[in-house]
Design an enzyme around this catalytic site. Structure first.
Site, short mmCIF file in Angstrom:
data_model
loop_
_atom_site.label_atom_id
_atom_site.label_comp_id
_atom_site.label_asym_id
_atom_site.label_seq_id
_atom_site.Cartn_x
_atom_site.Cartn_y
_atom_site.Cartn_z
N HIS A 125 0.83 -1.21 0.00
CA HIS A 125 0.00 0.00 0.00
C HIS A 125 0.87 1.26 0.00
CE1 HIS A 125 -3.84 2.07 1.41
NE2 HIS A 125 -2.93 3.00 1.61
N GLU A 126 1.84 1.30 0.90
CA GLU A 126 2.65 2.52 1.01
C GLU A 126 3.60 2.68 -0.17
OE1 GLU A 126 1.56 4.52 3.06
OE2 GLU A 126 0.39 3.09 4.26
N HIS A 129 1.93 4.58 -2.87
CA HIS A 129 2.02 6.04 -2.66
C HIS A 129 3.41 6.55 -3.05
CE1 HIS A 129 -1.82 6.13 -0.77
NE2 HIS A 129 -1.46 5.59 0.38
#
Lengths: 246, 104
Positions: A125-126, A129
């Site tokens: 997920h990170e 980003h």
């Protein structure tokens, strides 16, 4: 840490695993701490920091989602260094991690990451980003649409909204339920880092959803599980060969 | 549509077979229905696999063209959405810089 909004780097994009209640901006209280040693309450064999480091290492070395993202970031000029770009810290609330755009660092909440599978998902997920930050001019600080877009992509592509994860959350639905989950979790992620109303966050997600939900970079497809992620990685590695022939 | 000659296949033959097999699986049907609310369409992978075999065995120009156009269509479909942000020409300048406390 006082309640000043910039203590937690307002450009951070929070990770997943959020409770329903609005989380204040004081999520990462140790971001500016001076090297306090991290001790678990029940240290058993490893401290929570050591567990976090070990799980992170295993994720980086074996998880196909993460390996593709690391390759893609290297390809975009943002090679990831574990010691520079990751930090295991204690966090407030129920957040599992975040991306700090002002320091180009991924924060992993060692007190909230439960097991290896959870670590895999948080890192994926990170890194999404971080990948967005690397490839595009994402205005994390002042453009709510940009933040919403990256959260939609992260919820969509990281496995956050898989059928199994949703069932564990007691969210039952089948036909196109994934999209409902992505909208909801993206909204919650925005609320964790912005002091805005739920309606404003939801509207931002709705505005960008059509575009950002269909942006599958760098996977090229929605990676439903590790098999799809491996296929996507294979395709990514063949890209240069293919595009040189067009 | 970009010129397909000279051309080299994007994927090896076994990749087309694997994609078609994956697409037809019950698990993929479930994933696709959960994500998109409809049945998956696998016919193009089957056509591509047949075209690849045809091109490999008989050097068929028709098969090559079909395969090339199919892959180009996939690339176009992936780029169909309008981007919310502007893409960078170079990575962020501070990506590799040391952390602020390390700098002091």
């Amino acid at each position: 840490m006082a309640g000043a909004p910039d203590v937690r780097r307002p450009g951070s994009a929070a990770g997943e695993q959020l409770q329903q209640q609005h989380v204040s901006c004081q999520v990462f209280p140790t971001r500016l701490a001076q090297g306090n040693p991290q001790q678990g309450f029940l240290s058993s064999f490893f401290t929570s920091n050591e567990k976090c480091q070990l799980r992170l290492l295993r994720t980086l070395e074996t998880n196909p989602y993460v390996k593709l993202l690391l390759d893609a970031m290297k390809h975009s000029g943002c090679a990831v260094n574990k010691d520079r770009h990751f930090s295991c810290e204690d966090c407030n609330g129920n957040v599992s991690g975040g991306f700090d755009a002002s320091t180009s660092q991924i924060v992993l909440c060692q007190n909230n990451i439960r097991n290896q599978a959870h670590m895999n998902r948080v890192v994926t997920h990170e890194l999404i980003h971080a990948f967005d930050h690397c490839r595009a001019h994402v205005d994390w600080f002042t453009n709510l649409r940009h933040l919403a877009c990256s959260e939609v992509r992260a919820a969509n592509l990281s496995g956050d909204c898989s059928l199994v994860n949703e069932i564990f959350r007691f969210h039952f639905g089948l036909k196109q339920h994934h999209q409902t989950c992505v909208r909801d979790r993206a909204t919650l992620s925005i609320l964790a880092v912005r002091n805005i109303s739920k309606e404003v966050a939801k509207n931002a997600v709705d505005e960008v959803f059509e575009s950002c939900f269909n942006d599958y970079e760098p996977f090229g497809r929605i990676p439903h599980n590790k098999t799809y992620a491996r296929y996507a990685h294979r395709d990514f590695q063949n890209r240069d060969r293919y595009y040189s022939n067009i | 549509m970009a010129d397909c000659s000279p051309w080299q296949p994007r994927r090896p033959c076994e990749a087309y077979r694997a994609e078609w097999k994956l697409c037809r699986s019950a698990r993929h049907f479930l994933h696709h229905y959960y994500f998109h609310g409809e049945r998956p369409a696998c016919e193009q992978w089957r056509r591509d696999l047949a075209s690849f075999r045809d091109w490999e065995e008989r050097q068929s120009a028709e098969a090559q063209r079909s395969l090339c156009e199919s892959e180009q269509a996939r690339v176009q479909a992936a780029r169909k959405h309008i981007l919310v942000w502007a893409l960078r020409q170079s990575p962020p300048a501070d990506w590799h810089l040391p952390l602020p406390q390390e700098d002091e």
